[in-house]
Design a protein around this motif. Structure first.
Motif, short mmCIF file in Angstrom:
data_model
loop_
_atom_site.label_atom_id
_atom_site.label_comp_id
_atom_site.label_asym_id
_atom_site.label_seq_id
_atom_site.Cartn_x
_atom_site.Cartn_y
_atom_site.Cartn_z
N ILE B 32 0.85 -1.20 0.00
CA ILE B 32 0.00 0.00 0.00
C ILE B 32 0.89 1.25 0.00
CG2 ILE B 32 -1.70 1.32 1.36
CD1 ILE B 32 -2.74 -1.51 2.31
N ALA B 33 1.93 1.20 0.84
CA ALA B 33 2.84 2.36 0.95
C ALA B 33 3.55 2.63 -0.38
CB ALA B 33 3.85 2.10 2.07
N THR B 34 4.10 1.54 -0.94
CA THR B 34 4.82 1.65 -2.21
C THR B 34 3.88 2.20 -3.29
OG1 THR B 34 5.99 -0.34 -1.57
CG2 THR B 34 6.30 0.41 -3.84
N SER B 35 2.68 1.66 -3.30
CA SER B 35 1.69 2.05 -4.30
C SER B 35 1.33 3.54 -4.16
CB SER B 35 0.45 1.16 -4.11
OG SER B 35 -0.53 1.49 -4.99
N SER B 49 1.46 -1.90 -8.71
CA SER B 49 0.22 -2.61 -8.40
C SER B 49 0.43 -4.13 -8.39
CB SER B 49 -0.88 -2.24 -9.40
OG SER B 49 -0.57 -2.78 -10.67
N GLN B 50 1.41 -4.60 -9.24
CA GLN B 50 1.66 -6.06 -9.30
C GLN B 50 2.20 -6.59 -7.98
OE1 GLN B 50 0.53 -7.33 -12.13
NE2 GLN B 50 0.19 -5.21 -12.75
N LEU B 51 2.79 -5.68 -7.16
CA LEU B 51 3.35 -6.12 -5.88
C LEU B 51 2.26 -6.69 -4.96
CD1 LEU B 51 5.82 -3.16 -5.14
CD2 LEU B 51 6.41 -5.48 -5.84
N PHE B 52 1.01 -6.21 -5.12
CA PHE B 52 -0.09 -6.67 -4.26
C PHE B 52 -0.31 -8.19 -4.36
CE2 PHE B 52 -1.29 -2.19 -4.08
CZ PHE B 52 -1.71 -2.07 -2.77
N CYS B 74 -6.70 -5.32 0.04
CA CYS B 74 -5.71 -4.72 -0.87
C CYS B 74 -6.42 -4.00 -2.02
CB CYS B 74 -4.78 -5.78 -1.43
SG CYS B 74 -3.68 -6.43 -0.17
N SER B 75 -7.50 -4.65 -2.51
CA SER B 75 -8.24 -4.08 -3.63
C SER B 75 -8.82 -2.73 -3.25
CB SER B 75 -9.34 -5.07 -4.02
OG SER B 75 -10.31 -4.48 -4.80
N ILE B 81 -6.41 4.76 -3.07
CA ILE B 81 -5.19 5.54 -3.37
C ILE B 81 -5.21 5.97 -4.85
CG2 ILE B 81 -2.65 5.48 -3.47
CD1 ILE B 81 -2.92 3.29 -1.18
N GLY B 82 -5.56 4.97 -5.70
CA GLY B 82 -5.55 5.24 -7.17
C GLY B 82 -6.52 6.35 -7.53
N TYR B 83 -7.79 6.24 -6.98
CA TYR B 83 -8.80 7.27 -7.31
C TYR B 83 -8.35 8.65 -6.83
CZ TYR B 83 -12.30 3.72 -8.55
OH TYR B 83 -12.98 2.71 -9.13
N PHE B 84 -7.73 8.64 -5.61
CA PHE B 84 -7.32 9.90 -5.00
C PHE B 84 -6.34 10.65 -5.92
CE2 PHE B 84 -4.49 12.38 -2.22
CZ PHE B 84 -5.42 13.18 -1.59
#
Lengths: 124, 598
Positions: B32-35, B49-52, B74-75, B81-84
């Motif tokens: 999550i942090a990396t993402s 995202s592949q790290l998830f 995770c999803s 985060i992505g939408y933000f």
């Protein structure tokens, strides 16, 4: 009352002797050597009592008695089975016929007298 | 692979649940942090995202359900985060949503397969662990044991670890068993029901039943059933059977062991009795050999065997042999234990021949009785004129002109006729008594008056000096008329076999607790030699022409008749005598009520 005693018996020496004996003790013997004549004689000349041998041909004493009592319906005529056959008492007891008795051959004068008087009473 | 590994699950990774949870959580947070960082910087957002997939796959692998939770978490985090950061770019939003859904789909696919793998594993483990069979896998080249379950190890008192160090060939009890196994194994790669003996840890024997089959190249799976108990039971059975056989082989009596109606054992006598082979007998129902007409009675009889107190007395049944011959057997039964269960020991005595003879004797007796009756009739008939004429002549001797000495002769003739008449009557009485057809008419009555009646009727007081000692209180049970004739016969004999001055005593005795009345008649007559005591009671014994028989001829058949009558009452007559001093005849009569068969 008649003192006629009918003796149905096919042994001639006994008939001869009984003829004398019965007369001697005050009876009137009617000798019937052929059992087939006996039933007619009972009707035509009724006796006071029948002395009936058992072992006879062509009809034995039991058959004669049966005919007399049922076919001819003569039930109160005393019949004394006068027989040398043993153990007829049991059979007589089963028949419960008050006018039926037995005298075992050979019978003595006192026994014969007693047997007859049982049914006919003492002579006057 | 070791069995303890199998037990904990070969597909799970090392570590406890808590450790795994921490690892998953840390990985997820890192993702999550990396993402978040990559979205914020706008660099490598797609790749991060592949790290998830790392925590999701790991979690799903460890536990399918937890995998789904992690994937969902995770999803959600990735989308937020992505939408933000990507809002309001439509391409980015679709791409982020698709990526988030993929997390859950991947987790679900992994979870599905893991679930299947794990349940299959569980099944296998359950079967292997809980099986009542011993199961082992061995190498078909060197017979080393690759795997064993507890059951197999326990069968031979080993631990699983100990078994795993062994070679199957070393576990057979004897070289012979080993070579038998090798021979069979060489012939059949798949087999069942191979019985052999293995050696337990302490060297003791263990009977087993082996079934094996190849499951992969070089590996054979083998199931092992412990059949020790069965083998022991069989051995015990054989031992028992051997014992029975030895004990009963020479017996002329048929001896059977019957359990639940079925024959478990039959000795050679029974084989000879029913003429079937032992194989045809064993296992069959005993009732199968009974004559059909006798079956109901037999079934009633055999039902009683199971009761605590079975019928003590023997009972006779008709059997049908293989050749159709009807045989009669007398059965005696006893409750026994056979192979640990209740059974019935049945003894059958072949009485076919005895029965046949008895039937013959019965027929002969009937015929004899018929002859006696006819003869009696024929003898009596001619006596009638003789008796009649003698009576006639004697009733009026004077009238017939009979002189005094002639009259005496005639009187002697009359006595003889009377005696003959009496003998014929006795002969008939005896034939009825011996045929068993006579019925007693029993009642209970005082003894003293009966004795007085007998004495009066026979006018015994005029013939002898009488001593009677019977208390008035004495009551007896029996056929009054028949007992009258017994007493009369004994008293007449007492008179006939003594000379004046005659002394006759009639005594009664019975102690307290004595189950019999004893009525004695004592005379002071000629007496009877001891060796004649029994023969005087036998019919027609007195006509054998000896001195004694002439001396006792007046006895006729009276004692035989008396003996028969008293026996019908369940009693007996005994005699004590001293020659020329006198005899005492004693009637022993049961006190209890008489039970006699008609």
């Amino acid at each position: 009352m008649t003192r006629k005693i009918m003796l149905v018996e096919d042994d001639q020496p006994i008939l001869d002797m009984m003829d004398i004996l019965l007369r001697r003790i005050g009876y009137e013997p009617v000798l019937v050597p052929d059992v087939l004549d006996a039933l007619e004689r009972v009707k035509s000349d009724p006796p006071a009592l029948i002395l009936l041998d058992i072992m006879m041909t062509p009809m034995n004493g039991w058959e004669f008695l049966e005919k007399l009592r049922t076919e001819y319906n003569i039930r109160d005529l005393p019949v004394i089975l006068f027989t040398a056959s043993p153990s007829v008492e049991e059979r007589i007891a089963l028949m419960k016929d008050p006018y039926l008795g037995v005298l075992q051959k050979p019978v003595s004068i006192p026994e014969l007298k007693a047997g007859l008087e049982k049914f006919l009473g003492k002579p006057e | 692979m070791r069995v303890n590994e199998v037990r904990t699950g070969s597909l799970s990774l090392p570590g406890t649940d808590l450790v795994r949870l921490v690892i998953i959580a840390v990985l997820a947070i890192l993702c999550i942090a990396t993402s978040a960082a990559s979205f914020a910087s706008g660099i490598l957002a797609i790749i991060t995202s592949q790290l998830f997939f790392i925590p999701i796959i790991y979690a799903a692998y460890v536990s399918p359900r937890k995998g789904l939770y992690v994937a969902a978490t995770c999803s959600l985090a990735y989308q937020t985060i992505g939408y933000f950061y990507s809002f309001p770019s439509p391409v980015s939003l679709v791409s982020i949503t698709g990526e988030a859904i993929l997390f859950i789909v991947i987790a679900a696919i992994i979870a599905y397969f893991m679930e299947r793998i794990q349940s299959g594993e569980l099944k296998y483990r359950t079967v292997f662990e809980n099986s009542q069979l011993g199961i082992l896998l061995f190498n078909d080249a060197d017979f080393s044991i690759k795997q064993s379950n507890e059951k197999f190890a326990a069968m031979l008192n080993y631990t699983v670890d100990e078994v795993m160090t062994k070679f199957l060939l070393d576990m057979f009890l004897s070289p012979r068993e080993k070579s038998r196994f090798l021979e069979r194994f060489g012939k059949e790669k798949t087999t069942s029901d191979f019985e052999t003996r293995l050696a337990a840890k302490d060297g003791s024997s263990c009977w087993v039943n082996l079934s094996w089959g190849q499951i992969s190249v070089g590996t054979v799976s083998c199931s092992v059933v412990n059949i020790n108990a069965r083998k022991l039971a069989e051995k015990l059975n054989n031992d028992n059977m051997m014992k029975y056989r030895q004990l009963t082989e020479g017996s002329p009596t048929s001896i059977l062991i019957v359990q639940n109606g079925f024959i478990r054992f039959a000795n050679p006598s029974f084989v000879a009795f029913v003429e079937y082979s032992p194989a045809e007998i064993t296992g069959k129902s005993l009732s199968a050999f009974i004559e059909p007409g006798n079956l109901d009675d037999f079934n009633k009889f055999s039902e009683k065997w199971a009761q605590k107190y079975p019928a003590k007395h023997a009972k006779e049944f008709r059997f049908v042999s293989k050749t159709g011959e009807v045989k009669v057997g007398s059965l005696f039964t006893n409750q026994v234990i056979h192979m640990g269960n209740p059974a019935t020991l049945v003894n059958i005595v072949d009485i076919t021949e005895k029965q046949r003879l008895e039937d013959q004797i019965h027929k002969d007796n009937e015929r004899r009785r018929g002859v006696i009756v006819t003869v009696a009739h024929e003898l009596r008939t001619p006596l009638q004129p003789i008796l009649g004429y003698l009576n006639l002549l004697l009733s009026d001797a004077d009238g017939f002109g009979i002189k005094e000495d002639t009259k005496k002769i005639l009187e002697r003739c009359l006595t003889s006729v009377d005696r003959e008449r009496q003998i014929i009557n006795q002969m008939l009485d005896l034939s009825v008594l011996e045929s068993g057809k006579l019925q007693l008419t029993t009642s209970t009555f005082p003894l003293a008056p009966l004795v007085r009646n007998v004495l009066d009727a026979g006018e015994f007081a005029a013939k002898a000096e009488l001593t009677v000692n019977i208390e008035d209180s004495i009551q007896v049970t029996g056929d009054k008329e028949r007992l009258f004739s017994v007493l009369d016969s004994l008293l007449s004999n007492a008179v006939n076999f003594s000379k004046p001055p005659r002394k006759i005593g009639i005594f009664y005795r019975s102690a307290v607790g004595d189950r019999q009345h004893h009525i004695s008649i004592r005379d002071n007559g000629v007496g009877i030699p001891q060796d004649q005591f029994s023969s005087i009671f036998e019919p027609f014994q007195l006509a054998d022409g000896t001195v004694l028989s002439r001396k006792y001829e007046r006895l006729g058949l009276s004692l035989s008749i008396a003996k028969n009558i008293v026996q019908m009452h369940g009693g007996s007559i005994s005699v004590e005598s001293v020659v020329n001093a006198g005899s005492t005849f004693t009637i022993h009569l049961p006190k209890e009520e008489i039970h006699h068969d008609a």
